[in-house]
Design an enzyme around this catalytic site. Structure first.
Site, short mmCIF file in Angstrom:
data_model
loop_
_atom_site.label_atom_id
_atom_site.label_comp_id
_atom_site.label_asym_id
_atom_site.label_seq_id
_atom_site.Cartn_x
_atom_site.Cartn_y
_atom_site.Cartn_z
N SER A 10 0.83 -1.21 0.00
CA SER A 10 0.00 0.00 0.00
C SER A 10 0.87 1.26 0.00
O SER A 10 1.73 1.43 0.87
CB SER A 10 -0.90 0.04 1.25
OG SER A 10 -1.51 1.32 1.34
N HIS A 35 -1.48 -1.17 -4.01
CA HIS A 35 -2.72 -0.73 -3.34
C HIS A 35 -2.64 0.78 -3.15
O HIS A 35 -1.65 1.31 -2.64
CB HIS A 35 -2.86 -1.45 -2.00
CG HIS A 35 -4.17 -1.27 -1.31
ND1 HIS A 35 -5.33 -1.86 -1.74
CD2 HIS A 35 -4.49 -0.54 -0.21
CE1 HIS A 35 -6.32 -1.53 -0.91
NE2 HIS A 35 -5.84 -0.74 0.02
N ASP A 37 -4.41 3.83 -1.53
CA ASP A 37 -5.41 4.23 -0.52
C ASP A 37 -5.82 5.68 -0.69
O ASP A 37 -5.00 6.59 -0.55
CB ASP A 37 -4.84 4.03 0.89
CG ASP A 37 -4.94 2.59 1.36
OD1 ASP A 37 -3.95 2.08 1.94
OD2 ASP A 37 -5.99 1.96 1.14
N MET A 39 -8.03 8.61 0.77
CA MET A 39 -8.72 9.02 1.99
C MET A 39 -9.10 10.49 1.90
O MET A 39 -8.30 11.31 1.47
CB MET A 39 -7.80 8.80 3.20
CG MET A 39 -7.34 7.35 3.36
SD MET A 39 -6.17 7.19 4.74
CE MET A 39 -5.81 5.43 4.64
N HIS A 69 -8.37 1.86 -3.50
CA HIS A 69 -9.29 1.71 -2.36
C HIS A 69 -9.86 3.08 -2.02
O HIS A 69 -9.17 3.92 -1.46
CB HIS A 69 -8.50 1.12 -1.19
CG HIS A 69 -9.34 0.91 0.04
ND1 HIS A 69 -8.79 0.58 1.25
CD2 HIS A 69 -10.67 0.98 0.26
CE1 HIS A 69 -9.75 0.46 2.15
NE2 HIS A 69 -10.90 0.70 1.57
N MET A 71 -11.75 5.34 0.07
CA MET A 71 -12.35 5.63 1.38
C MET A 71 -12.83 7.07 1.34
O MET A 71 -12.29 7.98 2.00
CB MET A 71 -11.31 5.41 2.51
CG MET A 71 -10.96 3.95 2.71
SD MET A 71 -9.42 3.69 3.61
CE MET A 71 -8.26 3.84 2.26
N MET A 140 -11.68 -5.51 5.50
CA MET A 140 -10.84 -4.66 6.35
C MET A 140 -10.53 -5.40 7.64
O MET A 140 -11.45 -5.78 8.38
CB MET A 140 -11.56 -3.34 6.65
CG MET A 140 -11.83 -2.46 5.43
SD MET A 140 -10.34 -2.06 4.51
CE MET A 140 -9.44 -1.12 5.74
N ASP A 178 -7.04 -6.39 4.19
CA ASP A 178 -6.40 -5.07 4.22
C ASP A 178 -6.31 -4.52 5.64
O ASP A 178 -7.33 -4.24 6.26
CB ASP A 178 -7.24 -4.12 3.35
CG ASP A 178 -6.59 -2.77 3.17
OD1 ASP A 178 -7.27 -1.86 2.65
OD2 ASP A 178 -5.42 -2.60 3.55
#
Ligand code: DX5
Ligand code: ZN
Length: 232
Positions: A10, A35, A37, A39, A69, A71, A140, A178
Site C-alpha cells: 500500500s 494498493h 489508498d 482518503m 481503495h 475511502m 478490512m 487489508d
C-alpha cells in the site's frame, strides 16, 4: 487447489518524495499489484492522495496494476476520475454510495474490476444481492483511515464465511484482506481463505521494502506448504 497469493503493497506507507522508485522496487521484488489508498478526511479521519498522482505515475511510464481503495464519500464522481487516471480495480465502501448496484455497474462499464470493502463491523449481508456484480471483496482487518494499526483477529471468522460464500458461487471473486498484514498475520488470513494481501507498514514502512515483500511471500508460501501437508 489453493489460489495464488497476491501481494499488494500500500502506497500509504511509501516515501512520497520518491514514489516512482518505491513502486519500481516492490514490483521488481515481485509485488502483484499496488494498493492505492484514497482518503478524503470525511469518510475516514485522514487525507491522502487523489487521481492526479495516479495520472502522473502513468504518464511517467508506470505500468503497475493499481488496486484503488476509495475511502471517500460521496464516491461516484471519483470512480470516473480514477478510471480515467488508470486504475485497474476500484473498491468502494457500501455506505459511501446511495445506489451500490449502480456504482458497481458503472465501475465495470468503465473497464475496471469492481470491488466492495467490508469494515470490521460489517457482516456479509452488506454484499446483498451483488455476488455477480463483484470482482473483489476487500475485508478490512483494521478500521479504515490509517496505516500501522494492529490486525483485528475477530475478523477471521468473517474471512472464513466469505470464502465459503465465494466458493458457493460461480463467477470468480478475489478475497482480499487489508490492514495490519505482516509475516505473522498473513498466515492467519491465508489459512482463513484470503488470496490477496494488502500491506503498507510491513513493506514500505520497512528500511528495505523489497526484502520485506520477499519475507511476506515466504511466509504465505510456508502457510500454503503446511496447508498442502495437512491436506495430504
Ligand atoms: C487503511 C487502509 C490500509 C492500510 C494498510 O484504511 O485501507 O490499506 O493503509 O496499512 P497497514 O498494512 O500498515 O495496516
Ligand atoms: Zn486500503
Amino acid at each position: 487447489m489453493s489460489r495464488p497469493a497476491l501481494l499488494a503493497p500500500s502506497l500509504i506507507s511509501a516515501d512520497f518524495s520518491r514514489l516512482g522508485a518505491e513502486i519500481d522496487a516492490v514490483l521488481a521484488a515481485g509485488a502483484d499489484m499496488i494498493h492505492y489508498d484514497v482518503m478524503d478526511n470525511h469518510y475516514v479521519p485522514n487525507l491522502s492522495i487523489g487521481p492526479l498522482v495516479l495520472s502522473s505515475l502513468r504518464r511517467a511510464g508506470c505500468r503497475a496494476e493499481f488496486d484503488v481503495h476509495l475511502m471517500v464519500e460521496p464516491v461516484d464522481d471519483l470512480v470516473e476520475e480514477f478510471a480515467r487516471a488508470g486504475a485497474r480495480t476500484l473498491i468502494v465502501h457500501p455506505a459511501a454510495t446511495r445506489h451500490l448496484d449502480r456504482t458497481l455497474a458503472r465501475i465495470r462499464a468503465l473497464g475496471c474490476r469492481a470491488g466492495l470493502a467490508l469494515n470490521p463491523a460489517d457482516g456479509l449481508e452488506a454484499l446483498g444481492y451483488e455476488r455477480d456484480a463483484l470482482d473483489v471483496v476487500l475485508v478490512m482487518t483494521v478500521n479504515p483511515g490509517f496505516a500501522g494499526q494492529t490486525f483485528l483477529p475477530h475478523v477471521l471468522p468473517k474471512i472464513r464465511a466469505l470464502r465459503r460464500w465465494i466458493d458457493d458461487g460461480v463467477s470468480p471473486v478475489r478475497l482480499e484482506v487489508d490492514g495490519g498484514i505482516d509475516a505473522r498475520t498473513i498466515v492467519e488470513a491465508r489459512r482463513a481463505g484470503a488470496e490477496a494481501f494488502v500491506a503498507g507498514s510491513a513493506v514500505f514502512g520497512q528500511s528495505d521494502s523489497a526484502a520485506a515483500l520477499r519475507a511476506l511471500r515466504r511466509a504465505v508460501a510456508e502457510a500454503d506448504g503446511e496447508g498442502l501437508a495437512g491436506a495430504g
